[in-house]
Design a protein around this motif. Sequence first.
Motif, mmCIF file in Angstrom:
data_model
loop_
_atom_site.group_PDB
_atom_site.id
_atom_site.type_symbol
_atom_site.label_atom_id
_atom_site.label_comp_id
_atom_site.label_asym_id
_atom_site.label_seq_id
_atom_site.Cartn_x
_atom_site.Cartn_y
_atom_site.Cartn_z
ATOM 1 N N GLY A 95 -45.848 -38.360 15.310
ATOM 2 C CA GLY A 95 -46.505 -38.951 16.469
ATOM 3 C C GLY A 95 -47.887 -38.398 16.752
ATOM 4 O O GLY A 95 -48.587 -38.893 17.636
ATOM 5 N N LEU A 96 -48.296 -37.392 16.020
ATOM 6 C CA LEU A 96 -49.627 -36.797 16.213
ATOM 7 C C LEU A 96 -50.688 -37.629 15.500
ATOM 8 O O LEU A 96 -50.382 -38.324 14.531
ATOM 9 N N PRO A 97 -51.920 -37.510 15.953
ATOM 10 C CA PRO A 97 -53.010 -38.158 15.202
ATOM 11 C C PRO A 97 -53.029 -37.614 13.766
ATOM 12 O O PRO A 97 -52.740 -36.432 13.525
ATOM 13 N N ALA A 98 -53.360 -38.469 12.827
ATOM 14 C CA ALA A 98 -53.315 -38.123 11.398
ATOM 15 C C ALA A 98 -54.081 -36.843 11.079
ATOM 16 O O ALA A 98 -53.627 -36.030 10.266
ATOM 17 N N GLU A 99 -55.234 -36.653 11.712
ATOM 18 C CA GLU A 99 -56.049 -35.481 11.387
ATOM 19 C C GLU A 99 -55.417 -34.165 11.848
ATOM 20 O O GLU A 99 -55.814 -33.088 11.413
ATOM 21 N N TRP A 100 -54.428 -34.204 12.706
ATOM 22 C CA TRP A 100 -53.760 -32.989 13.183
ATOM 23 C C TRP A 100 -52.483 -32.668 12.398
ATOM 24 O O TRP A 100 -51.948 -31.571 12.509
ATOM 25 N N ARG A 101 -51.987 -33.616 11.651
ATOM 26 C CA ARG A 101 -50.659 -33.476 11.037
ATOM 27 C C ARG A 101 -50.579 -32.447 9.920
ATOM 28 O O ARG A 101 -49.552 -31.795 9.755
ATOM 29 N N GLY A 102 -51.637 -32.310 9.116
ATOM 30 C CA GLY A 102 -51.613 -31.496 7.899
ATOM 31 C C GLY A 102 -50.934 -30.153 8.020
ATOM 32 O O GLY A 102 -49.898 -29.902 7.373
ATOM 33 N N PRO A 103 -51.461 -29.231 8.835
ATOM 34 C CA PRO A 103 -50.855 -27.892 8.882
ATOM 35 C C PRO A 103 -49.428 -27.905 9.448
ATOM 36 O O PRO A 103 -48.578 -27.123 9.016
ATOM 37 N N PHE A 104 -49.165 -28.805 10.402
ATOM 38 C CA PHE A 104 -47.818 -28.878 10.966
ATOM 39 C C PHE A 104 -46.823 -29.430 9.952
ATOM 40 O O PHE A 104 -45.682 -28.973 9.870
ATOM 41 N N THR A 105 -47.264 -30.400 9.169
ATOM 42 C CA THR A 105 -46.417 -30.969 8.123
ATOM 43 C C THR A 105 -46.099 -29.903 7.079
ATOM 44 O O THR A 105 -44.957 -29.801 6.604
ATOM 45 N N GLU A 106 -47.084 -29.106 6.733
ATOM 46 C CA GLU A 106 -46.868 -28.022 5.766
ATOM 47 C C GLU A 106 -45.874 -26.997 6.301
ATOM 48 O O GLU A 106 -44.993 -26.534 5.569
ATOM 49 N N THR A 107 -45.994 -26.661 7.579
ATOM 50 C CA THR A 107 -45.070 -25.698 8.181
ATOM 51 C C THR A 107 -43.651 -26.253 8.192
ATOM 52 O O THR A 107 -42.696 -25.541 7.860
ATOM 53 N N ALA A 108 -43.503 -27.518 8.554
ATOM 54 C CA ALA A 108 -42.173 -28.139 8.548
ATOM 55 C C ALA A 108 -41.594 -28.142 7.136
ATOM 56 O O ALA A 108 -40.393 -27.892 6.946
ATOM 57 N N ALA A 109 -42.431 -28.398 6.139
ATOM 58 C CA ALA A 109 -41.968 -28.396 4.749
ATOM 59 C C ALA A 109 -41.516 -26.999 4.324
ATOM 60 O O ALA A 109 -40.511 -26.856 3.612
ATOM 61 N N VAL A 110 -42.232 -25.984 4.766
ATOM 62 C CA VAL A 110 -41.841 -24.598 4.455
ATOM 63 C C VAL A 110 -40.477 -24.301 5.075
ATOM 64 O O VAL A 110 -39.593 -23.733 4.425
ATOM 65 N N LEU A 111 -40.299 -24.708 6.339
ATOM 66 C CA LEU A 111 -39.018 -24.480 7.011
ATOM 67 C C LEU A 111 -37.884 -25.219 6.307
ATOM 68 O O LEU A 111 -36.816 -24.661 6.070
ATOM 69 N N ARG A 112 -38.107 -26.476 5.964
ATOM 70 C CA ARG A 112 -37.076 -27.258 5.288
ATOM 71 C C ARG A 112 -36.784 -26.655 3.914
ATOM 72 O O ARG A 112 -35.635 -26.522 3.519
ATOM 73 N N GLY A 113 -37.809 -26.259 3.197
ATOM 74 C CA GLY A 113 -37.616 -25.648 1.885
ATOM 75 C C GLY A 113 -36.836 -24.351 1.966
ATOM 76 O O GLY A 113 -35.969 -24.084 1.137
ATOM 77 N N ALA A 114 -37.115 -23.544 2.983
ATOM 78 C CA ALA A 114 -36.389 -22.281 3.147
ATOM 79 C C ALA A 114 -34.928 -22.542 3.454
ATOM 80 O O ALA A 114 -34.038 -21.870 2.925
ATOM 81 N N GLU A 115 -34.653 -23.534 4.275
ATOM 82 C CA GLU A 115 -33.270 -23.835 4.628
ATOM 83 C C GLU A 115 -32.532 -24.458 3.453
ATOM 84 O O GLU A 115 -31.373 -24.166 3.226
ATOM 85 N N LEU A 116 -33.197 -25.273 2.658
ATOM 86 C CA LEU A 116 -32.567 -25.851 1.472
ATOM 87 C C LEU A 116 -32.323 -24.784 0.417
ATOM 88 O O LEU A 116 -31.319 -24.808 -0.274
ATOM 89 N N LEU A 117 -33.233 -23.831 0.310
ATOM 90 C CA LEU A 117 -33.073 -22.741 -0.640
ATOM 91 C C LEU A 117 -31.811 -21.953 -0.363
ATOM 92 O O LEU A 117 -31.090 -21.576 -1.277
ATOM 93 N N VAL A 118 -31.500 -21.748 0.906
ATOM 94 C CA VAL A 118 -30.301 -21.001 1.288
ATOM 95 C C VAL A 118 -29.054 -21.694 0.758
ATOM 96 O O VAL A 118 -28.197 -21.064 0.163
ATOM 97 N N THR A 119 -28.946 -23.002 0.936
ATOM 98 C CA THR A 119 -27.728 -23.697 0.505
ATOM 99 C C THR A 119 -27.663 -23.848 -1.009
ATOM 100 O O THR A 119 -26.586 -23.780 -1.573
ATOM 101 N N THR A 120 -28.792 -24.024 -1.692
ATOM 102 C CA THR A 120 -28.722 -24.175 -3.136
ATOM 103 C C THR A 120 -28.426 -22.860 -3.827
ATOM 104 O O THR A 120 -27.812 -22.834 -4.878
#
Length: 123
Positions: A95-120
Amino acid sequence: MDNDALEKTNRINVLHDFYGALLTEKQQTFVKCYFHDDYTLGEIAAEFQISRQAVYEHLKRAEQVLEEYESKLGLVDRHGRLLAGIDLLESQIAGLPAEWRGPFTETAAVLRGAELLVTTQEE
C-alpha cells in the motif's frame, strides 16, 4: 481421508518438522512412514516385523511427545504468528508509494527467508 484425519496428519507433520529430531529413531521412522508416506499400520508392522499394536503404540507415544514439546516450547505457534506478521507487513508495504517500497520489501524478504530457513533446516 476425512477433514479431521487430514488436519491431524498435517499437524503431526508440522510438529515432526520442528521436533522430530528429539524423537527416538524408531519413532521418527514410524511417524514419517505413517503420517508423511501414508503407510498403513499393517505395512509398517510387516516392514519392521512387529505387531500392528506395537506400531500403534509407538505412534501414539510419538504424538504425545511431539505435543508435549509444542506445549512447552511453542515453536510451531510462534512460527505461525511470525508468518502471519510477515504477511501483514507485506500487504502494508504493497500500500506504500512505489518509491518507498524497496527497503521495506527487502526487510520483509529477509524476515521471510530467515523463517523459512528455520523450517527447512529441520526437515
